[in-house]
Design an enzyme around this catalytic site. Structure first.
Site, short mmCIF file in Angstrom:
data_model
loop_
_atom_site.label_atom_id
_atom_site.label_comp_id
_atom_site.label_asym_id
_atom_site.label_seq_id
_atom_site.Cartn_x
_atom_site.Cartn_y
_atom_site.Cartn_z
N THR A 193 12.20 7.62 -2.06
CA THR A 193 13.05 7.86 -3.26
C THR A 193 12.25 7.49 -4.51
O THR A 193 11.62 6.50 -4.43
CB THR A 193 14.16 6.90 -2.97
OG1 THR A 193 14.79 7.55 -1.93
CG2 THR A 193 14.99 6.58 -4.15
N GLU A 279 4.74 2.94 1.57
CA GLU A 279 5.25 2.03 2.61
C GLU A 279 4.23 1.85 3.72
O GLU A 279 3.97 2.76 4.51
CB GLU A 279 6.57 2.56 3.15
CG GLU A 279 7.71 2.42 2.16
CD GLU A 279 9.00 3.06 2.60
OE1 GLU A 279 10.02 2.82 1.94
OE2 GLU A 279 8.99 3.80 3.60
#
Length: 417
Positions: A193, A279
């Site tokens: 996001t 990530e």
């Protein structure tokens, strides 16, 4: 950049005439004290522009901000982390509008002058009971030195806040640009996001700003990918308030082109920062496609390589597997000829004319052992090119994204599900 500029502090609060603030609401976790609600406000009227996710599933704040931009210009942005307010139906729209209303009246603005953005877990109703007691504090904290608080308030799985601010001359006037971005997962082109807010005290008419923002987003945020997933909440909003007291920038003028170069540079810096903070990534990889027949062919090849789970896994393992790269080139649907494809990894020839190059494998392994390296794919069929920025795919990424159960457990305690 190809003209002098200076890095300055302050992020989105650096340009003249902008005030910022952030507070802790405990949106995701009521026991957490970290900042999770932010406000950006211009003391002067603004021109504004925005780009948003092309996902057909759009979060409520995306729909509300798009509507407000169609009505005119924004002058403030309210944003939160911890909950995406996506797939929340009519109530989600009401909640996004309520966030706008909460700051519009005290700032003496119309609801339509407020942009709203959210990031976090999809599918959970907004815990509005935690927002309401904090609005007064959010407004009271507005100041010219809180830009970094905004950058911290919008992060989710990011490991750190990401912001850039610069100053430079446009003719006889000193101009400032400041921006912050969040994003570490669900990153893919169109629009990679992710939330990004940019402010400037340049004087640029609305239509000119909108075209400039579209061009710069295409050359920055649309050139990155981490995991190939497109979010429901992606938002880039730019506010320009003219506080530098300069003449309006005319489209295609020399000064406007200089401003465009500065905005593109700032957006690209922020976009690259997203990939570097992906990530659990360990590699930052630049993929350049050259010699394509058309721009679209070059883009197809770059996206296929950068999104390939096999290619990205090999990068994580330090394996210079050019075979995985050329196989992605082949299924990209671009017009290519296998016997013309050259691939260089870290400046070393890995594939020439579609065949194994003579470079010793140890040299290729050394090239991909670095945290950052470049891959050049030459199709040798034309003059078009395209560059993207990507990352590896690690076992830790999979482990990190295996479950969001803890968020839903808290939501049950709150009576939201």
């Amino acid at each position: 950049m190809d003209f002098p500029f200076s890095r300055i502090k302050g992020g989105v609060g650096a340009p003249l005439g902008f005030l910022t603030s952030a507070v802790s609401c405990g949106i995701k976790n009521p026991d957490s004290k970290r900042l999770d609600l932010a406000l950006i406000y211009s003391e002067k009227p603004c021109t504004s522009a925005g780009t948003f996710t092309t996902n057909r599933v759009k979060a409520a704040p995306v729909r509300v901000s798009q509507t407000h931009l169609r009505k005119g210009n924004l002058r403030a942005i309210i944003a939160n982390s911890g909950n995406a307010n996506a797939c929340t139906g009519v109530q989600g729209i009401r909640d996004a509008n309520a966030m706008c209303d909460a700051v519009a009246k005290p700032l003496k603005l119309k609801r339509s002058e407020i942009g709203v953005a959210s990031t976090g877990v999809i599918g959970l109703p907004m815990p509005m009971v935690r927002f309401e007691p904090k609005y007064d504090e959010l407004l009271e904290r507005l100041g010219s030195k809180n830009g970094s608080d905004v950058a911290n308030a919008i992060i989710t799985s990011d490991t750190h806040a990401k912001e850039v601010a610069i100053s430079f001359d446009l003719g006889e006037h000193r101009v400032r640009l400041g921006g912050c971005v969040k994003g570490a997962g669900m990153i893919s082109p169109s629009m990679a996001t992710m939330l990004c807010f940019i402010t400037t005290d340049a004087n640029i008419p609305a239509e000119n700003l909108r075209k400039t923002v579209l061009e710069c987003v295409e050359e920055s945020f649309n050139r990155i990918t981490i995991d190939g997933d497109m979010s429901t909440n992606d938002t880039v909003i730019v506010l320009a308030n003219g506080a530098a007291k300069m003449p309006a920038l005319r489209r295609n003028s020399a000064l406007c082109k200089q401003f465009r170069r500065a905005l593109r540079w700032l957006m690209l810096e922020l976009a690259k920062a997203v990939v570097r903070d992906g990530e659990r990534v360990t590699k930052f990889v630049t993929v350049k496609v050259e010699g394509a027949k058309t721009y679209l062919d070059a883009k197809k090849v770059a996206e296929a390589v950068c999104k390939s789970a096999l290619v990205k896994s090999s990068w994580n393992g330090g394996d210079p597997n050019w075979g995985r790269i050329i196989h992605a080139v082949g299924y990209s649907r671009a017009r290519i000829r296998e016997e013309l494809v050259d691939i260089h990894i870290g400046g070393k020839a890995a594939c020439i004319g579609g065949l194994q190059a003579e470079t010793p494998m140890d040299q290729l392994r050394e090239a991909v052992s670095h945290p950052e390296f470049e891959i050049v794919i030459n199709l040798n069929q034309g003059e078009a090119d395209y560059t993207m920025y990507s990352s590896d795919l690690s076992p830790e990424y999979i482990d990190f994204n295996r479950s969001e159960y803890a968020y839903w457990k808290q939501a049950r305690k709150d009576g939201l599900v």
